[in-house]
Write an enzyme that holds these catalytic residues in place. Sequence first.
Site, PDB file in Angstrom:
ATOM      1  CG  ASP A  25       3.756  -1.312   9.021  1.00 22.70           C
ATOM      2  OD1 ASP A  25       3.954  -2.524   8.790  1.00 22.70           O
ATOM      3  OD2 ASP A  25       3.737  -0.443   8.137  1.00 22.70           O
ATOM      4  NE  ARG A  81      -1.957   1.362   3.968  1.00 20.85           N
ATOM      5  CZ  ARG A  81      -2.626   1.791   5.034  1.00 20.85           C
ATOM      6  NH1 ARG A  81      -3.943   1.671   5.071  1.00 20.85           N
ATOM      7  NH2 ARG A  81      -2.016   2.288   6.070  1.00 20.85           N
ATOM      8  CG  ASP A  95       7.282  -1.542   9.516  1.00 17.93           C
ATOM      9  OD1 ASP A  95       7.555  -2.121   8.450  1.00 17.93           O
ATOM     10  OD2 ASP A  95       7.138  -0.311   9.619  1.00 17.93           O
ATOM     11  CB  THR A 146      -2.162   7.306  -2.913  1.00 18.66           C
ATOM     12  OG1 THR A 146      -1.560   6.003  -2.995  1.00 18.66           O
ATOM     13  CG2 THR A 146      -1.248   8.320  -3.589  1.00 18.66           C
TER      14      THR A 146
HETATM   15  C1  PRP Z   1      -0.440  -3.788   5.149  1.00 18.22           C
HETATM   16  C2  PRP Z   1      -1.300  -4.974   5.508  1.00 18.22           C
HETATM   17  C3  PRP Z   1      -2.281  -5.006   4.367  1.00 18.22           C
HETATM   18  C4  PRP Z   1      -2.479  -3.549   4.051  1.00 18.22           C
HETATM   19  C5  PRP Z   1      -3.781  -3.092   4.638  1.00 18.22           C
HETATM   20  O1  PRP Z   1       0.515  -4.133   4.209  1.00 18.22           O
HETATM   21  O2  PRP Z   1      -0.555  -6.161   5.676  1.00 18.22           O
HETATM   22  O3  PRP Z   1      -1.806  -5.712   3.225  1.00 18.22           O
HETATM   23  O4  PRP Z   1      -1.393  -2.838   4.662  1.00 18.22           O
HETATM   24  O5  PRP Z   1      -4.103  -1.812   4.245  1.00 18.22           O
HETATM   25  P1  PRP Z   1      -5.358  -1.503   3.322  1.00 18.22           P
HETATM   26  O6  PRP Z   1      -6.513  -2.319   3.810  1.00 18.22           O
HETATM   27  O7  PRP Z   1      -5.589  -0.023   3.532  1.00 18.22           O
HETATM   28  O8  PRP Z   1      -5.003  -1.814   1.896  1.00 18.22           O
HETATM   29  P2  PRP Z   1       1.648  -3.108   3.698  1.00 18.22           P
HETATM   30  O9  PRP Z   1       1.159  -2.370   2.482  1.00 18.22           O
HETATM   31  O10 PRP Z   1       2.100  -2.283   4.842  1.00 18.22           O
HETATM   32  O11 PRP Z   1       2.775  -4.068   3.185  1.00 18.22           O
HETATM   33  P3  PRP Z   1       3.691  -5.106   4.017  1.00 18.22           P
HETATM   34  O12 PRP Z   1       2.821  -6.274   4.365  1.00 18.22           O
HETATM   35  O13 PRP Z   1       4.754  -5.452   3.020  1.00 18.22           O
HETATM   36  O14 PRP Z   1       4.251  -4.425   5.231  1.00 18.22           O
HETATM   37  N1  URA Z   2      -1.376  -1.700   7.514  1.00 15.07           N
HETATM   38  C1  URA Z   2      -0.897  -2.030   8.738  1.00 15.07           C
HETATM   39  O1  URA Z   2       0.078  -2.799   8.844  1.00 15.07           O
HETATM   40  N2  URA Z   2      -1.486  -1.500   9.836  1.00 15.07           N
HETATM   41  C2  URA Z   2      -2.547  -0.684   9.757  1.00 15.07           C
HETATM   42  O2  URA Z   2      -3.053  -0.251  10.791  1.00 15.07           O
HETATM   43  C3  URA Z   2      -3.035  -0.346   8.475  1.00 15.07           C
HETATM   44  C4  URA Z   2      -2.436  -0.879   7.377  1.00 15.07           C
END
Ligand code: PRP
Ligand code: URA
Length: 210
Positions: A201, A103, A204, A107
């Site tokens: 997150d 994500r 993370d 945006t």
């Molecule tokens: C996080 C999470 C979801 C997304 C949720 O991933 O694991 O995939 O955000 O957000 P949304 O419902 O608003 O789309 P991230 O994009 O942080 O990637 P990552 O898993 O690589 O940390």
């Molecule tokens: N992605 C995450 O990892 N945490 C949140 O709270 C939202 C999106």
Amino acid sequence: MRLHVADHPLITHKLTVLRDKATPSPVFRQLTEELMTLLAYEATRNVRVEPVTIDTPVTQTKGVRIADPKPLVVPILRAGLGMLEGMTKLVPTAEVGFLGIVRNEETLLPTTYAERLPDDLSDRQCFVLDPMLATGGSLAAAIKYLFDRGATEVTAVCLLGTPEGVHAIESLVGDRDITLVLGALDEGLNEHGYIVPGLGDAGDRLYGTV
Ligand code: PRP
Ligand code: URA
């Protein structure tokens, strides 16, 4: 769409530890896996089985086994990887495909950067794993991807969700068969698109800030 929000003290207890910012990565990873196994029990309620006859030491009897084609489990990279073991422990014969979706933190729109899935998903029961359903953009993109490949039935499992995220998945449904299983339904999103109260997150906290 079927929506199931867990209501079990053990799940709430483990989620509370997961939410705590003092919980270190090794414990966070362990709890993510355990929570997935607990949620898998509900998520696989309608997994397809076929009749089988076996011999017990005492007599012959009828039972069931998981039918072919085997279920396909799809963790969304990165954070969904933390849930994979918890699911395959319970359904060891499942096959595993991968979708990498990230994500954009400004945006809040998702981009798909990796895909390793069977070409044809017709007649497959698919299980998508992602700990966080925030705006719903990432999960909606994943579910669309699977239906475009021919899937007829998708169950998504998230540890935390929001009303906004649930709404985003609902608006996809049409005549598609979608089930959403959540560990908890949180209040909503803050101005940065993070789940409140949430856990921060997830990627993370599982794997560090790379
Ligand atoms: C996080 C999470 C979801 C997304 C949720 O991933 O694991 O995939 O955000 O957000 P949304 O419902 O608003 O789309 P991230 O994009 O942080 O990637 P990552 O898993 O690589 O940390
Ligand atoms: N992605 C995450 O990892 N945490 C949140 O709270 C939202 C999106």
